[in-house]
Design an enzyme around this catalytic site. Structure first.
Site, PDB file in Angstrom:
ATOM      1  N   ARG A 157       1.652  -1.282  -5.452  1.00  0.00           N
ATOM      2  CA  ARG A 157       0.902  -1.256  -4.195  1.00  0.00           C
ATOM      3  C   ARG A 157      -0.540  -0.844  -4.504  1.00  0.00           C
ATOM      4  O   ARG A 157      -0.779   0.280  -4.920  1.00  0.00           O
ATOM      5  CB  ARG A 157       1.533  -0.245  -3.253  1.00  0.00           C
ATOM      6  CG  ARG A 157       0.883  -0.263  -1.900  1.00  0.00           C
ATOM      7  CD  ARG A 157       1.780   0.370  -0.882  1.00  0.00           C
ATOM      8  NE  ARG A 157       1.220   1.640  -0.477  1.00  0.00           N
ATOM      9  CZ  ARG A 157       1.721   2.372   0.505  1.00  0.00           C
ATOM     10  NH1 ARG A 157       2.807   2.003   1.113  1.00  0.00           N
ATOM     11  NH2 ARG A 157       1.162   3.500   0.831  1.00  0.00           N
ATOM     12  N   ASP A 176       8.845   1.806   9.780  1.00  0.00           N
ATOM     13  CA  ASP A 176       8.629   0.450   9.262  1.00  0.00           C
ATOM     14  C   ASP A 176       9.773  -0.494   9.570  1.00  0.00           C
ATOM     15  O   ASP A 176       9.636  -1.708   9.459  1.00  0.00           O
ATOM     16  CB  ASP A 176       8.497   0.515   7.733  1.00  0.00           C
ATOM     17  CG  ASP A 176       7.123   0.970   7.304  1.00  0.00           C
ATOM     18  OD1 ASP A 176       6.165   0.718   8.046  1.00  0.00           O
ATOM     19  OD2 ASP A 176       7.019   1.594   6.230  1.00  0.00           O
TER      20      ASP A 176
HETATM   21  O1  IFM Z   1       6.162   5.597   7.966  1.00  0.00           O
HETATM   22  C1  IFM Z   1       6.715   4.892   6.909  1.00  0.00           C
HETATM   23  C2  IFM Z   1       5.766   5.000   5.747  1.00  0.00           C
HETATM   24  O2  IFM Z   1       4.520   4.470   6.091  1.00  0.00           O
HETATM   25  C3  IFM Z   1       6.306   4.310   4.527  1.00  0.00           C
HETATM   26  N1  IFM Z   1       7.601   4.816   4.209  1.00  0.00           N
HETATM   27  C4  IFM Z   1       8.562   4.740   5.279  1.00  0.00           C
HETATM   28  C5  IFM Z   1       8.065   5.430   6.538  1.00  0.00           C
HETATM   29  C6  IFM Z   1       9.080   5.269   7.658  1.00  0.00           C
HETATM   30  O3  IFM Z   1       9.455   3.949   7.836  1.00  0.00           O
END
Ligand code: IFM
Length: 800
Positions: free
Chosen positions: A352, A492
């Site tokens: 990333r 997410d």
């Molecule tokens: O909020 C997210 C984060 O941005 C990335 N990891 C998972 C979290 C929850 O889905």
């Protein structure tokens, strides 16, 4: 089972058994030159990017695990026996091989002994430098003379791009060769490209030895290890001499052998140096280590730097595990997530290539109380990654060029970043972060500072940036007048549909409006104050009408009108975040607060923390519930999503429930699992992304170490919630919320350069409530400590 302990005084975690259930890691350097190292010296290094600047290979998720790494082999030239300075890779019998790994603040040190040979190995990246140092000290504790060979070893990548190096073998195996020049192996990559254009394709790395003479070398991995062998028994080590081979195509490495003789009691020292520099620059670096004592100076510098930051808040409470986390490990993890984002770990390969907007804006909160000046720089950066429509760029590229970026509305941004549209929550995280920074630093002028947007050079004040974030949400309301979930909210895995509505974002928006109102009042922005009041009222009505169900808030409303997280549903009927955020945002009234927090306790709480929702999705799911793909009780599907633990601790503390806040803290505190490492598996000194919850056959097992928003949410819940440290523009208040069994505690805090020595006395054994505050002996009637009342050093006594 226990594999180590916290050494609070030295700010180290000491691993006393090297056969930990997983590699337990530490971070060295910075993303400019980053190094990850395990308790067996496994790990990798990179320049600038874990994905594109990889120097050392690491085989993720492989068997044998945690290989390769930064190895030093030893061999007795008389007995012909060999071992390594860390337990792995040779892996001698632990009855005879003794090893301690001391993970410290940006350094890792090993003390090992085998067959009367004592080894001290110290790994670090000097402060502000872009290479790494392995300082090695070997002592003969035998009564007889010992003839020992030491071999430093590193496996180089062929291509700095991690994926190319691993999979594009028809190309990458043929672009490298190594050379031996004056006590070092130099690796050349794409050597024939234009010599003036080395930055783009051609690269050089070196692995050098200072302090002892190289007696033999090997620059070719396969000849060093030998066919059908492994790092536990390389042929060069078994033979007792490096074969002086060099790599031309295929796999490069750096192996440097030195033969030494040690009288009884004698110690010899050496330093291995590794970096991405050509021979000439390597020579200069190596020269600087001619006097090996420079390493002591460098370690001192590193400790001063890190301990200086961490010492800005030190606490002493009746709970040692709480102290360890707040004083050192949670704080240090906050700095690591703040600096490294989600770049590289043993789980993240470094692919990333940017900052997640919401992740970074939240990460900042974890360090504000320790380093507001570092926070400020990043807040400015993140504001400059806000689009002029008010939304945040879902991914802010490491190469972010403020004022000139494409946005999710442009196809190029989407194809470059893989992020198809805006998220509902990104820019809303700015509000608590900016407020926290202003309160800690007292820098209220920041609200007027002019900062560009991501996509236009137009500069507007921070205040205007925040207003735009509100506008972004207000222009994207759904049928019930609540903020649309858009591509996703914080979760997410939750797609509510284009116009589906998110209760979580509604609370964030409510909170944002309340924060912004304080600045509007200060700036006498009367018209906007009126606007805020109206919107708060409207939002309140829609949330209460559409989201409150007897004793809980629902999670959202899909665009087809169906509720997500309703008590009547067979799955995912109760969700954690709407309850904690109803309280954090200041939305819930007293009755709702009590009811919804009790619901969390009754339905979601487990021995290892609070589940994100319950029951997990399995048979009654919908298309947007992407978490259904995960096994039940895992990650966002009913797992204990660790980041959310900080919010529920904070909510309980705000509600005045010290016992419950602390219980939740303990349930998720990694240090509490120190003696149950076989269950948790992950490091007991850092938070992970999630813990498997009660229906999993591996309940209590933690995953995705180090780089997680958990570091900051739990830190904030400890500092703002449990310890109750509440700075404001003109001073500070302390309002702890603690277990009633505590008699009290002490804290030392650096507040804008003033030293605060705080003693909290809880003779009444209550959870929250301040009776009296003495500042340097003077009784403060309103319990508020004005900044102008502070001397250089202050004694504060607070009676609960
Ligand atoms: O909020 C997210 C984060 O941005 C990335 N990891 C998972 C979290 C929850 O889905």
């Amino acid at each position: 089972m226990n594999y180590g302990y916290f050494d609070e005084e030295n700010k180290e975690y000491v691993i006393t058994r090297p056969d930990t259930p997983a590699p337990w890691a530490n971070y060295l350097g910075s993303p400019e030159y980053g190094a990850i190292i395990s308790n067996n010296a496994g790990g990798y290094s990179f320049v600038k990017s874990g994905a594109n600047g990889r120097i050392i290979r690491y085989r993720f998720n492989a068997i044998a695990s945690d290989q390769p790494g930064r190895y030093i082999y030893l061999r007795d030239r008389d007995s012909k026996e060999y071992w390594s300075a860390t337990w792995q890779p040779v892996g001698k019998n632990l009855d005879k091989y003794k090893s301690e790994c001391h993970h410290g603040t940006a350094y890792t040190r090993f003390e090992s002994t085998y067959d009367n040979i004592k080894m001290d190995t110290l790994y670090y990246v000097p402060l502000n430098k872009t290479y790494e140092v392995w300082k090695f000290k070997v002592t003969n504790e035998d009564k007889k003379v010992r003839n020992i060979s030491a071999f430093g070893y590193v496996e180089f990548t062929t291509d700095s791009n991690y994926e190319q190096d691993s999979v594009n073998l028809q190309y990458t195996q043929f672009i490298t060769r190594t050379e031996y020049i004056e006590n070092k192996i130099v690796q050349h990559i794409n050597e024939n490209v234009d010599k003036n254009d080395k930055g783009s394709n051609g690269l050089e790395r070196f692995f050098g030895l200072v302090g002892q003479e190289v007696t033999a070398y090997n620059g070719d991995r396969d000849s060093f290890v030998g066919s059908y062998r492994s790092y536990s028994n390389p042929i060069d080590i078994e033979n007792g001499h490096c074969s002086n081979s060099l790599n031309y195509n295929e796999n490069p490495c750096g192996a440097l052998q030195t033969d030494i003789t040690l009288q009884p009691g004698e110690t010899k020292e050496m330093v291995f140096l590794l970096g991405a520099y050509d021979n000439e620059k390597a020579n200069n670096i190596m020269k600087a280590y001619k006097d090996l004592s420079v390493t002591e100076k460098e370690i001192k510098e590193l400790k001063n730097f890190w301990h200086g930051k961490l010492n800005n808040l030190q606490i002493n409470t009746p709970d040692k595990n709480f102290n360890n986390m707040v004083n050192t490990w949670n704080s240090y993890q906050c700095f690591i997530t703040f600096i490294w984002s989600r770049a590289a770990s043993f789980i993240y390969c470094g692919l990333r290539n940017g900052y997640g907007y919401r992740d970074t804006v939240q990460d900042i909160q974890g360090i504000i109380h320790l380093a507001p000046e570092m926070a400020l720089e990043k807040i400015r950066f993140m504001l400059s990654a806000q689009v002029d429509n008010g939304g945040g760029l879902p991914l802010v590229k490491f190469t972010h060029n403020a004022g000139h970026e494409n946005t999710p509305d442009d196809a190029q941004y989407v194809s470059e970043t893989g992020h198809p549209s805006y998220r509902a929550d990104d820019a809303l995280w700015l509000f608590p972060t900016v407020e926290k920074y202003i309160n800690e630093s007292g820098n209220i002028d920041f609200i007027n500072e002019q900062i560009v947007f991501a996509n236009t050079e137009e500069k507007v004040s921070v205040y205007e940036h925040l207003k735009r974030a509100i506008k972004f949400s207000m222009e994207r309301l759904g049928a019930h007048n609540l903020p649309a979930g858009l591509h996703a909210d914080w979760n997410d895995c939750l797609r509510l549909g284009k116009l589906g509505e998110s209760t979580f974002v509604a609370f964030q928006l409510y909170y944002a409006l309340r924060i912004l109102k304080k600045y509007s009042v200060r700036l006498k922005d009367e018209e906007y104050i009126g606007y805020i009041d109206e919107k708060l009222k409207e939002l309140k009505e829609s949330i209460n009408t559409n989201c409150w169900e007897e004793d809980q808030f629902v999670r959202g409303i899909r665009d087809n009108g169906e509720i997500v997280g309703s008590k009547t549903q067979p799955e995912a009927a109760t969700w954690l975040n709407p309850q904690s955020w109803a309280v954090i945002s200041g939305f819930a009234d007293e009755r709702q607060t009590k009811l919804c927090l009790d619901t969390v306790y009754k339905i979601l709480n487990t021995a290892h923390g609070t589940m994100i929702c319950y029951p997990p999705y399995k048979d009654h799911t919908f298309d947007g519930a992407l978490m259904t793909l995960f096994n039940p009780y895992t990650k966002e599907n009913g797992g204990i999503f660790s980041q959310t633990q900080g919010w529920i601790i904070l909510a309980e503390a705000l509600a005045g429930n010290g016992d419950r806040a602390f219980k939740y803290f303990q349930e998720c505190n990694p240090a509490e699992m120190n003696d149950k490492a076989e269950i948790r598996k992950m490091e007991p000194y850092v938070h992970g992304q999630f813990v498997e919850s009660k229906g999993s056959p591996f309940e209590g097992r933690a995953h995705v170490h180090w780089l997680t928003g958990t570091a900051s949410t739990v830190m904030v819940s400890c500092v703002d919630g449990i310890l109750g440290i509440k700075p404001s523009v003109d001073g500070i208040e302390i309002e702890p919320c603690i277990p009633k069994s505590w008699d009290g505690f002490t804290m030392q805090k650096n507040f804008r350069g003033k030293q605060l020595n705080i003693t909290v006395k809880n003779n009444s054994h209550i959870e929250k409530g301040v009776k009296k505050v003495l500042l340097n002996g003077q009784d403060l009637v309103d319990k508020h400590i004005g900044f102008e009342q502070l001397k250089e050093e202050n004694e504060i006594i607070l009676y609960m």
